[in-house]
Design a protein around this motif. Sequence first.
Motif, PDB file in Angstrom:
ATOM      1  N   TYR A  81       0.902  -1.322   0.103  1.00  9.49           N
ATOM      2  CA  TYR A  81      -0.029  -0.168  -0.088  1.00  9.49           C
ATOM      3  C   TYR A  81       1.012   1.455  -0.149  1.00  9.49           C
TER       4      TYR A  81
ATOM      5  N   ASN B 256      -7.935   9.195   6.944  1.00 11.52           N
ATOM      6  CA  ASN B 256      -9.385   8.570   5.990  1.00 11.52           C
ATOM      7  C   ASN B 256     -10.079   7.317   5.840  1.00 11.52           C
ATOM      8  N   PRO B 257     -11.212   7.440   6.305  1.00 11.92           N
ATOM      9  CA  PRO B 257     -12.007   5.694   6.153  1.00 11.92           C
ATOM     10  C   PRO B 257     -10.424   4.531   5.067  1.00 11.92           C
ATOM     11  N   LYS B 258     -10.655   5.012   4.256  1.00  5.57           N
ATOM     12  CA  LYS B 258      -9.664   4.321   3.239  1.00  5.57           C
ATOM     13  C   LYS B 258      -8.276   3.433   3.049  1.00  5.57           C
TER      14      LYS B 258
ATOM     15  N   GLN C 299      -7.467   3.895   6.827  1.00 11.29           N
ATOM     16  CA  GLN C 299      -7.507   3.456   7.333  1.00 11.29           C
ATOM     17  C   GLN C 299      -8.241   1.720   7.637  1.00 11.29           C
ATOM     18  N   GLY C 300      -8.883   1.581   6.113  1.00  7.92           N
ATOM     19  CA  GLY C 300      -9.063  -0.044   6.305  1.00  7.92           C
ATOM     20  C   GLY C 300      -7.270  -0.606   5.802  1.00  7.92           C
ATOM     21  N   MET C 301      -6.905  -0.203   4.957  1.00  9.55           N
ATOM     22  CA  MET C 301      -5.529  -0.527   4.691  1.00  9.55           C
ATOM     23  C   MET C 301      -4.502  -1.061   5.856  1.00  9.55           C
TER      24      MET C 301
ATOM     25  N   ASP D 152      -5.954  -1.393   9.100  1.00  6.93           N
ATOM     26  CA  ASP D 152      -6.600  -2.111   9.784  1.00  6.93           C
ATOM     27  C   ASP D 152      -6.735  -3.965   9.143  1.00  6.93           C
ATOM     28  N   LYS D 153      -6.236  -3.886   7.421  1.00  9.78           N
ATOM     29  CA  LYS D 153      -6.259  -5.136   6.680  1.00  9.78           C
ATOM     30  C   LYS D 153      -4.634  -5.729   7.361  1.00  9.78           C
TER      31      LYS D 153
END
Length: 125
Positions: free
Chosen positions: A14, A110-112, A114-116, A118-119
Motif C-alpha cells: 500500500y 481517511n477511512p480508505k 484506515q481500512g488498509m 486495519d487489514k
Amino acid sequence: MFNTFNFTRNIRPYVEAELAQAREKQNNASQSDEFTHLENAHVLGQASTRLHVKVHFMMLLWALRHGKVGEFFGQILRIVGAATKTGFGLVPTGNTGGSNVSPFKVMPINPKLQGMIDKARLDKD
C-alpha cells in the motif's frame, strides 16, 4: 500483540503504491498531488520504522526538487524522529508528515487508508 515485522510486510504494498503514484505525479509536474500521495504513504507506513523513514526521505527529496527550504529542514528533523521514535510507538496517529503540521499532532485518518491499516494489522501471512 502488534507484530511490526508482519505489519511492515503487509502494509508495504500500500505504501509503495502511494509512492508510485507520487512518482507518476512528479513526472506529470503536479507537485501538490505528488505531496498528497507522500502524505498518504506516511499515514500508512508510520508504524514501521523502515517505511516511516523512507517516506520522510522521499518528502525531503520532494522539498529539494521544489526548492522548499522549510520543508527540507522539517524533513531532516522528522527523519531523525522517525528513526529513533517509531520503534517505541511514539508516533502521532494519522499525522500526514509534512512540515506544515506539528510532528506531535494526532490527526484523523481517511477511512480508505484506515481500512488498509486495519487489514495490514490483521493479516498474519
